[in-house]
Design a protein around this motif. Structure first.
Motif, mmCIF file in Angstrom:
data_model
loop_
_atom_site.group_PDB
_atom_site.id
_atom_site.type_symbol
_atom_site.label_atom_id
_atom_site.label_comp_id
_atom_site.label_asym_id
_atom_site.label_seq_id
_atom_site.Cartn_x
_atom_site.Cartn_y
_atom_site.Cartn_z
ATOM 1 N N SER B 70 -29.068 -49.415 -35.219
ATOM 2 C CA SER B 70 -29.551 -50.731 -35.630
ATOM 3 C C SER B 70 -28.882 -51.127 -36.940
ATOM 4 O O SER B 70 -28.345 -50.281 -37.664
ATOM 5 C CB SER B 70 -31.071 -50.743 -35.793
ATOM 6 O OG SER B 70 -31.436 -49.896 -36.866
ATOM 7 N N SER B 71 -28.913 -52.421 -37.198
ATOM 8 C CA SER B 71 -28.380 -52.925 -38.467
ATOM 9 C C SER B 71 -29.155 -54.174 -38.850
ATOM 10 O O SER B 71 -29.870 -54.770 -38.022
ATOM 11 C CB SER B 71 -26.879 -53.228 -38.357
ATOM 12 O OG SER B 71 -26.629 -54.227 -37.374
ATOM 13 N N THR B 72 -29.019 -54.550 -40.111
ATOM 14 C CA THR B 72 -29.726 -55.727 -40.614
ATOM 15 C C THR B 72 -28.787 -56.552 -41.474
ATOM 16 O O THR B 72 -28.147 -56.016 -42.390
ATOM 17 C CB THR B 72 -30.946 -55.325 -41.465
ATOM 18 O OG1 THR B 72 -31.817 -54.519 -40.678
ATOM 19 C CG2 THR B 72 -31.696 -56.556 -41.957
ATOM 20 N N LEU B 73 -28.687 -57.819 -41.146
ATOM 21 C CA LEU B 73 -27.926 -58.743 -41.981
ATOM 22 C C LEU B 73 -28.879 -59.326 -43.009
ATOM 23 O O LEU B 73 -29.956 -59.820 -42.656
ATOM 24 C CB LEU B 73 -27.323 -59.865 -41.139
ATOM 25 C CG LEU B 73 -26.516 -60.897 -41.928
ATOM 26 C CD1 LEU B 73 -25.212 -60.273 -42.428
ATOM 27 C CD2 LEU B 73 -26.222 -62.126 -41.080
ATOM 28 N N ILE B 74 -28.485 -59.287 -44.256
ATOM 29 C CA ILE B 74 -29.350 -59.754 -45.327
ATOM 30 C C ILE B 74 -28.697 -60.937 -46.033
ATOM 31 O O ILE B 74 -27.581 -60.823 -46.559
ATOM 32 C CB ILE B 74 -29.617 -58.625 -46.345
ATOM 33 C CG1 ILE B 74 -30.237 -57.421 -45.644
ATOM 34 C CG2 ILE B 74 -30.528 -59.129 -47.474
ATOM 35 C CD1 ILE B 74 -30.237 -56.162 -46.471
ATOM 36 N N LEU B 75 -29.401 -62.060 -45.997
ATOM 37 C CA LEU B 75 -29.010 -63.215 -46.801
ATOM 38 C C LEU B 75 -29.917 -63.193 -48.015
ATOM 39 O O LEU B 75 -31.141 -63.280 -47.877
ATOM 40 C CB LEU B 75 -29.190 -64.515 -46.019
ATOM 41 C CG LEU B 75 -28.501 -64.595 -44.656
ATOM 42 C CD1 LEU B 75 -28.780 -65.945 -43.996
ATOM 43 C CD2 LEU B 75 -27.009 -64.369 -44.783
ATOM 44 N N HIS B 76 -29.369 -63.086 -49.191
ATOM 45 C CA HIS B 76 -30.191 -62.819 -50.367
ATOM 46 C C HIS B 76 -31.033 -64.020 -50.788
ATOM 47 O O HIS B 76 -32.152 -63.842 -51.255
ATOM 48 C CB HIS B 76 -29.301 -62.331 -51.495
ATOM 49 C CG HIS B 76 -28.641 -61.024 -51.172
ATOM 50 N ND1 HIS B 76 -29.326 -59.839 -51.167
ATOM 51 C CD2 HIS B 76 -27.379 -60.736 -50.790
ATOM 52 C CE1 HIS B 76 -28.516 -58.852 -50.822
ATOM 53 N NE2 HIS B 76 -27.328 -59.369 -50.582
ATOM 54 N N ARG B 77 -30.488 -65.211 -50.621
ATOM 55 C CA ARG B 77 -31.243 -66.426 -50.933
ATOM 56 C C ARG B 77 -30.856 -67.487 -49.925
ATOM 57 O O ARG B 77 -29.778 -68.057 -50.012
ATOM 58 C CB ARG B 77 -30.943 -66.924 -52.336
ATOM 59 C CG ARG B 77 -31.531 -66.087 -53.453
ATOM 60 C CD ARG B 77 -31.177 -66.670 -54.803
ATOM 61 N NE ARG B 77 -31.777 -67.994 -54.982
ATOM 62 C CZ ARG B 77 -31.426 -68.843 -55.935
ATOM 63 N NH1 ARG B 77 -30.448 -68.543 -56.760
ATOM 64 N NH2 ARG B 77 -32.033 -70.009 -56.051
ATOM 65 N N ALA B 78 -31.731 -67.717 -48.972
ATOM 66 C CA ALA B 78 -31.409 -68.655 -47.908
ATOM 67 C C ALA B 78 -31.337 -70.086 -48.443
ATOM 68 O O ALA B 78 -32.162 -70.505 -49.260
ATOM 69 C CB ALA B 78 -32.460 -68.572 -46.812
#
Lengths: 116, 113
Positions: B70-78
């Protein structure tokens, strides 16, 4: 990042005519380009893989005589929709593979085709 | 071909972080994990990719599970401009056709002001 262009961005044509779409890699050479098709509210579906100087490889169910692909140079691939019909109306997107250590694909902005 | 599973849609508030998950339990040892996003009426845009280690770039961060399933894409401030369909894709390697990308359904991210 790398830039891929497509021309035209949209086209409207009559049923039975042929339409050519160009895909260019502007700042890198691409030995391999890909053509995708996307219907409304659906994901991208790969149509064919285009290799410079050789015949394209078509995905199952894609008619090679209807969707002619030419990859004449390292920066240009063309897709010609021959004898277009209304069911060919779709969003056509190309991508170019940039090689090297950080190999990845870059996509064009897409061409919207409407066949009347 | 290894496949990915993503939630159909997610909502986020503007200025808050967003974590977009992706499951790829059949990933093979040499498959790279790629993320692309597609804004309405545009072609997909490259976001980030990785193999085993977490990755950061100016757009996002990619957190990869230790077992790589599994993996997770992280947008720090949408921001409102981040509203798009996000695709998690495994790049197929070792095929003569040139490592094409196979798109799944993706996650439609909606960002509320």
């Amino acid at each position: 990042g790398a830039v891929v262009s497509q021309h035209p961005s949209w086209v409207i044509c009559k049923s039975g005519t042929s339409v050519k779409i160009e895909c260019r890699s502007l700042d890198f050479q691409a030995t391999t380009m890909f053509w995708y098709r996307q219907f409304p509210k659906q994901s991208l579906m790969l149509m064919a893989t285009s290799n410079e100087g050789s015949k394209a490889t078509y995905e199952q169910g894609v008619e090679k005589d209807k969707f002619l692909i030419n990859h004449a140079s390292l920066t240009l691939s063309t897709l010609t929709v021959t004898s277009a019909h209304p069911e060919d109306s779709s969003f056509y997107i190309c991508s170019a593979r940039r090689g090297g250590v950080q190999e990845t694909q870059y996509f064009g902005p897409g061409t919207r085709l409407l066949v009347l | 071909d290894a496949k990915t599973t993503q939630p159909n849609s997610m909502e986020s508030n503007e200025e808050e972080p967003v974590h977009l998950p992706c499951n790829h339990s059949t990933i093979s040892g040499t498959d790279y994990i790629h993320w692309y996003r597609q804004l309405p009426s545009q072609g997909p845009e490259y976001v980030i990719h990785g193999l085993t280690s977490n990755v950061n770039n100016r757009m996002a961060s990619l957190a990869i599970a230790e077992d790589r399933k599994s993996s997770t894409l992280i947008l720090h401030r949408a921001t409102l401009r981040d509203a798009a369909v996000y695709y998690c894709i495994l790049r197929q390697r070792g095929r003569n056709a040139g490592n094409m990308l196979t798109f799944g359904g993706g996650t439609r991210l909606m960002v509320k002001p």
